[in-house]
Design a protein around this motif. Structure first.
Motif, PDB file in Angstrom:
ATOM      1  N   ILE A 160      53.744  31.519  51.474  1.00 16.99           N
ATOM      2  CA  ILE A 160      52.533  31.310  52.263  1.00 16.99           C
ATOM      3  C   ILE A 160      52.606  32.187  53.513  1.00 16.99           C
ATOM      4  CG2 ILE A 160      51.136  29.639  53.526  1.00 16.99           C
ATOM      5  CD1 ILE A 160      51.149  29.359  50.462  1.00 16.99           C
ATOM      6  N   ASP A 161      51.590  33.021  53.699  1.00 18.08           N
ATOM      7  CA  ASP A 161      51.593  33.958  54.813  1.00 18.08           C
ATOM      8  C   ASP A 161      50.770  33.481  55.990  1.00 18.08           C
ATOM      9  OD1 ASP A 161      53.073  36.338  53.641  1.00 18.08           O
ATOM     10  OD2 ASP A 161      51.541  36.011  52.134  1.00 18.08           O
ATOM     11  N   LEU A 162      49.778  32.633  55.740  1.00 18.18           N
ATOM     12  CA  LEU A 162      48.890  32.175  56.803  1.00 18.18           C
ATOM     13  C   LEU A 162      48.622  30.682  56.638  1.00 18.18           C
ATOM     14  CD1 LEU A 162      46.345  35.126  56.718  1.00 18.18           C
ATOM     15  CD2 LEU A 162      47.963  34.658  58.560  1.00 18.18           C
ATOM     16  N   ARG A 163      48.521  30.018  57.771  1.00 17.56           N
ATOM     17  CA  ARG A 163      48.199  28.594  57.760  1.00 17.56           C
ATOM     18  C   ARG A 163      47.179  28.301  58.851  1.00 17.56           C
ATOM     19  NH1 ARG A 163      51.534  25.320  54.764  1.00 17.56           N
ATOM     20  NH2 ARG A 163      53.515  26.214  54.068  1.00 17.56           N
ATOM     21  N   GLY A 164      46.464  27.221  58.644  1.00 20.27           N
ATOM     22  CA  GLY A 164      45.531  26.720  59.629  1.00 20.27           C
ATOM     23  C   GLY A 164      45.213  25.285  59.265  1.00 20.27           C
ATOM     24  N   PRO A 165      44.492  24.570  60.085  1.00 21.36           N
ATOM     25  CA  PRO A 165      44.109  23.196  59.746  1.00 21.36           C
ATOM     26  C   PRO A 165      43.329  23.174  58.428  1.00 21.36           C
ATOM     27  CG  PRO A 165      43.681  23.640  62.062  1.00 21.36           C
ATOM     28  CD  PRO A 165      44.032  24.949  61.437  1.00 21.36           C
ATOM     29  N   GLY A 166      43.905  22.543  57.417  1.00 19.22           N
ATOM     30  CA  GLY A 166      43.246  22.459  56.121  1.00 19.22           C
ATOM     31  C   GLY A 166      43.258  23.758  55.343  1.00 19.22           C
ATOM     32  N   LEU A 167      44.204  24.669  55.644  1.00 19.43           N
ATOM     33  CA  LEU A 167      44.213  25.990  54.995  1.00 19.43           C
ATOM     34  C   LEU A 167      45.631  26.473  54.744  1.00 19.43           C
ATOM     35  CD1 LEU A 167      42.873  28.802  54.236  1.00 19.43           C
ATOM     36  CD2 LEU A 167      43.266  29.404  56.635  1.00 19.43           C
ATOM     37  N   ALA A 169      47.090  30.244  52.920  1.00 23.54           N
ATOM     38  CA  ALA A 169      46.626  31.506  52.346  1.00 23.54           C
ATOM     39  C   ALA A 169      47.825  32.397  52.061  1.00 23.54           C
ATOM     40  CB  ALA A 169      45.661  32.214  53.293  1.00 23.54           C
ATOM     41  N   GLN A 170      47.716  33.142  50.980  1.00 25.77           N
ATOM     42  CA  GLN A 170      48.760  34.098  50.626  1.00 25.77           C
ATOM     43  C   GLN A 170      48.164  35.497  50.636  1.00 25.77           C
ATOM     44  OE1 GLN A 170      51.121  33.022  47.278  1.00 25.77           O
ATOM     45  NE2 GLN A 170      52.095  35.033  47.062  1.00 25.77           N
ATOM     46  N   VAL A 171      48.943  36.466  51.121  1.00 25.89           N
ATOM     47  CA  VAL A 171      48.528  37.864  51.187  1.00 25.89           C
ATOM     48  C   VAL A 171      49.559  38.689  50.434  1.00 25.89           C
ATOM     49  CG1 VAL A 171      47.900  39.788  52.678  1.00 25.89           C
ATOM     50  CG2 VAL A 171      47.518  37.428  53.455  1.00 25.89           C
ATOM     51  N   ASP A 172      49.127  39.345  49.364  1.00 25.84           N
ATOM     52  CA  ASP A 172      50.043  40.154  48.552  1.00 25.84           C
ATOM     53  C   ASP A 172      49.746  41.630  48.793  1.00 25.84           C
ATOM     54  OD1 ASP A 172      51.630  41.368  46.713  1.00 25.84           O
ATOM     55  OD2 ASP A 172      50.903  40.251  44.975  1.00 25.84           O
ATOM     56  N   PRO A 173      50.586  42.327  49.598  1.00 31.13           N
ATOM     57  CA  PRO A 173      50.353  43.740  49.887  1.00 31.13           C
ATOM     58  C   PRO A 173      51.089  44.672  48.930  1.00 31.13           C
ATOM     59  CG  PRO A 173      52.070  42.937  51.310  1.00 31.13           C
ATOM     60  CD  PRO A 173      51.706  41.789  50.396  1.00 31.13           C
ATOM     61  N   SER A 174      51.627  44.123  47.832  1.00 30.42           N
ATOM     62  CA  SER A 174      52.429  44.929  46.922  1.00 30.42           C
ATOM     63  C   SER A 174      51.545  45.845  46.078  1.00 30.42           C
ATOM     64  CB  SER A 174      53.265  44.030  46.003  1.00 30.42           C
ATOM     65  OG  SER A 174      52.435  43.366  45.056  1.00 30.42           O
ATOM     66  N   THR A 175      52.195  46.680  45.279  1.00 27.79           N
ATOM     67  CA  THR A 175      51.471  47.637  44.431  1.00 27.79           C
ATOM     68  C   THR A 175      51.226  47.084  43.033  1.00 27.79           C
ATOM     69  OG1 THR A 175      53.559  48.648  43.749  1.00 27.79           O
ATOM     70  CG2 THR A 175      52.436  49.592  45.672  1.00 27.79           C
ATOM     71  N   SER A 197      43.125  26.582  49.484  1.00 26.41           N
ATOM     72  CA  SER A 197      43.979  27.729  49.194  1.00 26.41           C
ATOM     73  C   SER A 197      43.121  28.975  49.027  1.00 26.41           C
ATOM     74  CB  SER A 197      44.780  27.495  47.906  1.00 26.41           C
ATOM     75  OG  SER A 197      45.536  26.312  47.978  1.00 26.41           O
ATOM     76  N   VAL A 198      43.553  30.079  49.639  1.00 24.48           N
ATOM     77  CA  VAL A 198      42.834  31.357  49.541  1.00 24.48           C
ATOM     78  C   VAL A 198      43.862  32.457  49.298  1.00 24.48           C
ATOM     79  CG1 VAL A 198      41.209  32.947  50.640  1.00 24.48           C
ATOM     80  CG2 VAL A 198      41.114  30.502  51.187  1.00 24.48           C
ATOM     81  N   PHE A 199      43.540  33.386  48.399  1.00 25.30           N
ATOM     82  CA  PHE A 199      44.482  34.442  48.034  1.00 25.30           C
ATOM     83  C   PHE A 199      43.866  35.807  48.331  1.00 25.30           C
ATOM     84  CE2 PHE A 199      48.394  34.583  45.272  1.00 25.30           C
ATOM     85  CZ  PHE A 199      48.706  35.906  45.530  1.00 25.30           C
ATOM     86  N   PHE A 200      44.680  36.693  48.937  1.00 28.63           N
ATOM     87  CA  PHE A 200      44.288  38.075  49.196  1.00 28.63           C
ATOM     88  C   PHE A 200      45.297  39.001  48.510  1.00 28.63           C
ATOM     89  CE2 PHE A 200      42.675  35.576  52.686  1.00 28.63           C
ATOM     90  CZ  PHE A 200      41.420  36.098  52.944  1.00 28.63           C
ATOM     91  N   SER A 201      44.805  40.050  47.867  1.00 29.44           N
ATOM     92  CA  SER A 201      45.696  40.996  47.187  1.00 29.44           C
ATOM     93  C   SER A 201      45.167  42.404  47.359  1.00 29.44           C
ATOM     94  CB  SER A 201      45.805  40.655  45.698  1.00 29.44           C
ATOM     95  OG  SER A 201      46.536  41.654  45.001  1.00 29.44           O
ATOM     96  N   LEU A 202      46.077  43.355  47.534  1.00 34.15           N
ATOM     97  CA  LEU A 202      45.670  44.759  47.614  1.00 34.15           C
ATOM     98  C   LEU A 202      45.554  45.402  46.246  1.00 34.15           C
ATOM     99  CD1 LEU A 202      46.324  44.468  50.697  1.00 34.15           C
ATOM    100  CD2 LEU A 202      47.155  46.815  50.585  1.00 34.15           C
ATOM    101  N   ALA A 203      46.296  44.892  45.276  1.00 37.76           N
ATOM    102  CA  ALA A 203      46.322  45.521  43.948  1.00 37.76           C
ATOM    103  C   ALA A 203      45.583  44.716  42.893  1.00 37.76           C
ATOM    104  CB  ALA A 203      47.769  45.745  43.517  1.00 37.76           C
ATOM    105  N   GLY A 204      44.823  43.711  43.288  1.00 36.53           N
ATOM    106  CA  GLY A 204      44.057  42.937  42.323  1.00 36.53           C
ATOM    107  C   GLY A 204      44.882  41.819  41.706  1.00 36.53           C
TER     108      GLY A 204
END
Length: 244
Positions: A160-167, A169-175, A197-204
């Motif tokens: 888990i890379d980010l947290r907040g009240p009720g949140l 989130a994961q951020v995947d900067p890999s290739t 839960s929210v997911f962010f990815s640079l490579a899809g």
């Protein structure tokens, strides 16, 4: 305004209209990479920081500088690299008017018409490092309406890379595309803390990962190097439409 070009995803054959991000040159003129019409977009299967930048020449001051390579995230999960005209082939355009309103504001993700509460323009963070990717995601989550979004001081083994009240989130900067296991681990973390839960990815995302996220209701976003997240599934579209 930036020129708009038609783009067809080679993976799912879906048609898109793409307009590159506009940023101010050092001289203050609005500037966007010139699109290479007729060239086929290429799916991004391997990403390197040095190869994802293009040289762009300002038509106002002739300055040449490095800009993020234009990319488009298709809803099918494929991230496409949009071809750009080389500087040597760029066609000069007449100087822009210096009158009121002549400078364009940076392009941003438009707020859907179905939304009930307007937001200010999202201001992206250019991504050059993995930390930049996390910063861009945090800023976007705040723009969506989450409060007190922070990065844990110590990175947990959960990813888990980010947290907040009720949140969470994961951020995947890999290739590499995010996997089914990545999505399920994020969902379990959200379930254990009663958080969205929210997911962010640079490579899809891998196909099975996206299918599971759809069933679990996890919003998936892809990010290009301009730091502008794009939704790739229905839960992400809904989150943008309704906010928090």
């Amino acid at each position: 305004m930036a020129e708009t070009v038609p783009v067809r995803c080679p993976a799912c054959r879906r048609d898109h209209l793409y307009a590159p991000q506009i940023y101010p040159c050092a001289c203050g003129a609005p500037l966007a990479p010139p699109m290479l019409r007729g060239a086929s977009p290429q799916p991004i299967t391997h990403r390197t920081w040095t190869d994802d930048w293009v040289t762009v020449r300002c038509q106002e001051c002739a300055r040449q500088d490095q800009w993020p390579q234009p990319e488009l995230g298709c809803p099918c999960g494929t991230v496409l690299r949009i071809p750009v005209r080389p500087v040597s082939a760029a066609v000069p355009t007449p100087p822009a008017s210096s009158g009121p309103g002549s400078l364009l504001r940076p392009a941003h993700i438009p707020f859907p018409r179905t939304a009930t509460v307007p937001r200010p323009s999202f201001r992206p963070v250019t991504i050059r490092t993995a930390r930049d990717a996390v910063t861009a995601a945090a800023r976007y989550l705040t723009w969506l309406g989450f409060s007190d979004v922070v990065q844990p001081e110590v990175s947990p083994s959960s990813g888990i890379d980010l947290r907040g009240p009720g949140l969470v989130a994961q951020v995947d900067p890999s290739t590499h595309p995010a996997t089914l296991r990545d999505v399920e681990c994020l969902w379990l973390n959200g379930l254990n803390t009663s958080a969205a839960s929210v997911f962010f990815s640079l490579a899809g995302y891998a196909e099975d990962a996206r299918a599971r996220a759809d069933r679990l209701g996890i919003p998936l976003f892809v990010m290009d190097l301009t730091g502008s997240p794009q939704p790739v599934n229905a839960p992400a579209d809904e989150l943008i439409s309704t906010g928090v």
